[in-house]
Design a protein around this motif. Sequence first.
Motif, PDB file in Angstrom:
ATOM      1  N   PRO A  82       0.952  -1.033   0.188  1.00 18.83           N
ATOM      2  CA  PRO A  82       0.068   0.288   0.631  1.00 18.83           C
ATOM      3  C   PRO A  82       0.342   1.394  -0.005  1.00 18.83           C
ATOM      4  O   PRO A  82       0.370   2.216  -0.762  1.00 18.83           O
ATOM      5  N   GLU A  83       2.015   1.121   0.290  1.00 18.56           N
ATOM      6  CA  GLU A  83       2.642   2.529   0.495  1.00 18.56           C
ATOM      7  C   GLU A  83       3.451   2.699  -0.929  1.00 18.56           C
ATOM      8  O   GLU A  83       3.733   3.727  -1.491  1.00 18.56           O
ATOM      9  N   ARG A  84       3.496   1.282  -2.023  1.00 19.65           N
ATOM     10  CA  ARG A  84       4.142   1.878  -3.531  1.00 19.65           C
ATOM     11  C   ARG A  84       2.721   2.070  -3.793  1.00 19.65           C
ATOM     12  O   ARG A  84       2.103   1.254  -4.645  1.00 19.65           O
ATOM     13  N   ARG A  85       2.796   3.462  -4.295  1.00 15.96           N
ATOM     14  CA  ARG A  85       1.525   4.393  -4.977  1.00 15.96           C
ATOM     15  C   ARG A  85       1.404   5.350  -6.135  1.00 15.96           C
ATOM     16  O   ARG A  85       2.974   5.842  -6.536  1.00 15.96           O
ATOM     17  N   SER A  98      -2.122   1.688  -5.411  1.00 12.98           N
ATOM     18  CA  SER A  98      -1.188   1.101  -5.211  1.00 12.98           C
ATOM     19  C   SER A  98      -0.658   0.566  -6.743  1.00 12.98           C
ATOM     20  O   SER A  98      -1.330  -0.160  -7.109  1.00 12.98           O
TER      21      SER A  98
END
Length: 282
Positions: A82-85, A98
Motif C-alpha cells: 500500500p505504500e507503493r503508489r 497501489s
Amino acid sequence: MKVKSLHIYPLKSGRVIDLEQAEVNAWGLAGDRRYMVVDREGKFITQRELQALAQVTAVSSFGALHLSKAGSDEDLAVSFDPERRIDVEIWGKVVSASLASDAVNLTLSNWFGRSVRLVHADLQTERMCNAEWAGEGVSTGFADGYPILVTTTGSLKALNDATREMGGATFGMERFRPNIVIEDDAPFADDRWAAIEIGGIRYDFVKPCARCIMTTQDQLTGDRGGPDPMPAMRRLRMSADRRVAGVLFGWNIVSRGTGEIAIGDKVSVTADRPEGWPIKIR
C-alpha cells in the motif's frame, strides 16, 4: 421477478467471474473492478484499445490476486504494497492506487506487447461518483462511473428479436458485462424503475448505461466481427436525452445499504419512474 445471475470483473475489462451469491458493500459487489491496467502515464486501459484484456482471468484468493492469460503458460500471483503508489486517471478523474511490482508489470507488458502497469483500488483509493446522478457521498472502485450495473432478460430478448429481423446473429448477455441480471419478460422495463429492493437492500436507478464498441467484442477473445448488438440498439435504444447520448442498455444503480445478494432472490420495484427515459425509436 428474481435475480437471474450475478457477475464480477475483478480486473477492469478482464474476464467475468460468475457468482451464486455476493456481498454488497459501498463499492457494489465485493471484488468487482478493483484492479486495472494503465499505461506508463497512469491512464486507464480497457478492451476498447487493448482487446486482449478479454483473455485475462483475475481471481482474488488468500490476500493475493491471481492472473492468467489465454495462450500463456505463466500465471501470476500478485500482492500489493500500500505504500507503493501512483496517481492514475480514469474517465478524467485522478485517484491514488497501489502499484504492482516491476516484475509483474514486465510480465504484463510482455503479455500485451506494450508497456503497461497494474494498479489496485485499495482502502486509500477515493473515487467519488457524480453527485448529480448518484447523490452525495457515493464512491466506487474502477467501474466506469457507478458501483453496479443491472440488466434484464426481457431487454436482451428484445434486442435479439430485432437483430434476427435484420438478419443478424444473436448474442448473449455477456456482451453487456452486467453485475446483476434480473429475470423479467418486459423489455426495457428498467427505464421505468426508480428503485428496487433485493434481500432487504434498496437499489436506486441513477443513470442509464450508454454503450460502446465493447458490446461488439467476443468476451473470451476480444475479437470483433461476430454478432453485433449495435444495429438493434440503434433501432430500439437511441437516447433522446442529450445528458446521456448514444445507445442505451441497462442501468447504473447504487445500493443504499450493505448485505448479501444471491441468485433466485426476489426483486421488488419499490419506486417508479413513470415517464421512463426518452428514446428515439427508428
